[in-house]
Design an enzyme around this catalytic site. Structure first.
Site, short mmCIF file in Angstrom:
data_model
loop_
_atom_site.label_atom_id
_atom_site.label_comp_id
_atom_site.label_asym_id
_atom_site.label_seq_id
_atom_site.Cartn_x
_atom_site.Cartn_y
_atom_site.Cartn_z
N LYS A 106 6.49 -13.56 4.14
CA LYS A 106 6.54 -14.48 3.00
C LYS A 106 7.96 -14.40 2.42
CE LYS A 106 4.24 -17.33 0.33
NZ LYS A 106 3.93 -18.67 0.79
N TYR B 184 0.84 -1.20 0.00
CA TYR B 184 0.00 0.00 0.00
C TYR B 184 0.88 1.26 0.00
CZ TYR B 184 -3.84 -3.16 1.47
OH TYR B 184 -4.76 -4.16 1.55
N ASP C 51 -3.61 -6.58 7.08
CA ASP C 51 -4.99 -6.27 6.73
C ASP C 51 -5.79 -7.56 6.59
OD1 ASP C 51 -7.08 -4.67 6.04
OD2 ASP C 51 -6.41 -4.24 4.01
N ASP D 126 0.71 -17.45 4.75
CA ASP D 126 -0.41 -18.28 4.25
C ASP D 126 -0.80 -19.37 5.26
OD1 ASP D 126 2.11 -19.22 3.66
OD2 ASP D 126 1.70 -19.70 1.57
N ASP E 233 -8.73 -9.50 9.20
CA ASP E 233 -10.09 -9.85 8.75
C ASP E 233 -10.35 -11.35 8.95
OD1 ASP E 233 -10.51 -7.21 7.96
OD2 ASP E 233 -11.57 -7.79 6.13
#
Ligand code: ATP
Length: 320
Positions: free
Chosen positions: A156, A114, A211, A187, A215
């Site tokens: 990652k 972002y 983010d 993941d 969620d």
């Protein structure tokens, strides 16, 4: 104490007034001022946000923020991303608490995927994922300072060179601070946080991974309507629910205001009022225990009726 209130769009306009009433109830001395930002303003004026808004927001001791709907404008830049950058709110804190687990997700808030550096060419569109030493170091230090038992670095690094840098700096800072620290690929982390939430304490990760992970973790507590967040910098702080403007349910008075109210409780903690924050959480629990919940939690209360019951419980904490 001055608090800027940005209701924004969609359900932000329904849940933020409840959170504001809660703040006014426990801290009657707070002086509120409204700042209009977002899609509705863009429709009216052609701009969603400008420098004058940033100036106003900078004058506040803290900001209570709802949500902003993204306008269908190809040149549009996310208001929230601009705000996070403009106020240098580099740490996004997302506490996820429930039966047997108490997790704090610390998400880097100003760079990563972002970073806002993107462009479109004839046959491709590009977004630059920028991870800097400075950005990684300050978020790692921030997370170490909030770690109670151990820190997990979500990354990652097996695929992304930028995450090798992020991971290594986090490990370095944790070692320096004497904080036990492990790393986990993001993941498998998304699955493990759901299967074994009690294994985690503080989590630090890059912008988009944080983010998504928060969620995902919303599943542990019963949905997005319950999760608050804080955006913290060295000079400014903004508090907002994890959820967005939810246009699908906006205007129906059914949005769950708990995430917004919990964000107000984080604001209270930030301004040095942990007892008031605990009082707010106590009133939320009492209201839920009385069977008053919005439809996302299986109940039939409206945003407004939940808010009224919550305020009544706040005013009479001893009873019930
Ligand atoms: P945005 O683009 O602004 O992020 P969105 O609709 O894509 O908005 P969210 O606002 O985060 O994403 O919400 C996703 C879904 O979760 C909503 O469509 C809504 O059904 C549900 N939801 C989110 N917040 C709440 C809430 N406070 N109460 C009830 N349901 C909610």
């Amino acid at each position: 104490m001055k608090v800027a209130v940005v209701e924004g769009d969609g359900i932000g306009r329904e849940v933020i007034p409840v959170a504001r009433d809660v703040l006014a109830c426990v801290r009657p001395d707070i002086e509120f001022f409204e700042v209009e930002l977002g899609y509705a303003r863009w429709e009216r004026t052609g701009t969603a946000y400008d420098d004058a808004d940033l100036h106003d927001l900078k004058s506040a001791d803290a900001i209570l923020f709802g949500a902003v709907t993204t306008p269908p404008d190809p040149d549009y830049r996310s208001v929230l991303l601009q705000l996070r950058k403009g106020l240098d709110l580099y740490a996004n804190l997302r506490p996820v608490k429930g039966e047997g687990f108490d997790i704090l997700i610390v998400r880097e808030n100003t760079e990563g995927l972002y970073s806002g550096i993107e462009w479109t060419e004839a046959d491709r569109a590009c977004t630059l994922r920028v991870i800097t030493r400075r950005g990684s170091r300050r978020i790692a230090r921030f997370a170490c300072a909030r770690t109670r038992s151990h820190l997990t670095v979500g990354n990652k690094a097996n695929v992304l060179k930028s995450d090798v840098l992020f991971r290594d700096i986090c490990l370095e800072e944790a070692a320096r601070a004497g904080v036990p620290c492990t790393t986990q690929f993001i993941d498998s982390f998304a699955l493990d946080i759901l299967m074994h939430p009690s294994r985690y304490d503080c989590i630090v990760t890059t912008n988009i991974f944080g983010d998504i992970l928060s969620d995902v973790a919303a599943f542990l507590v019963g949905g997005l309507g319950l999760l608050p967040s804080a955006n913290i910098g060295d000079r400014h702080a903004l508090f907002e629910p994890v959820h967005g403007s939810a246009p699908d349910i906006a205007g129906r008075n059914i949005a769950n205001p708990i995430a917004a109210v919990r964000s107000a409780a984080l604001l209270l903690e930030h301004i040095g009022e942990p007892e008031a924050a605990a009082q707010v959480e106590g009133a939320i629990k009492k209201t839920i225990a009385a069977g008053i919940t919005t439809p996302d939690m299986g109940g039939s209360a409206t945003t407004g009726s939940f808010g009224s019951a919550l305020l009544a419980n706040l005013r009479t904490p001893g009873r019930g």
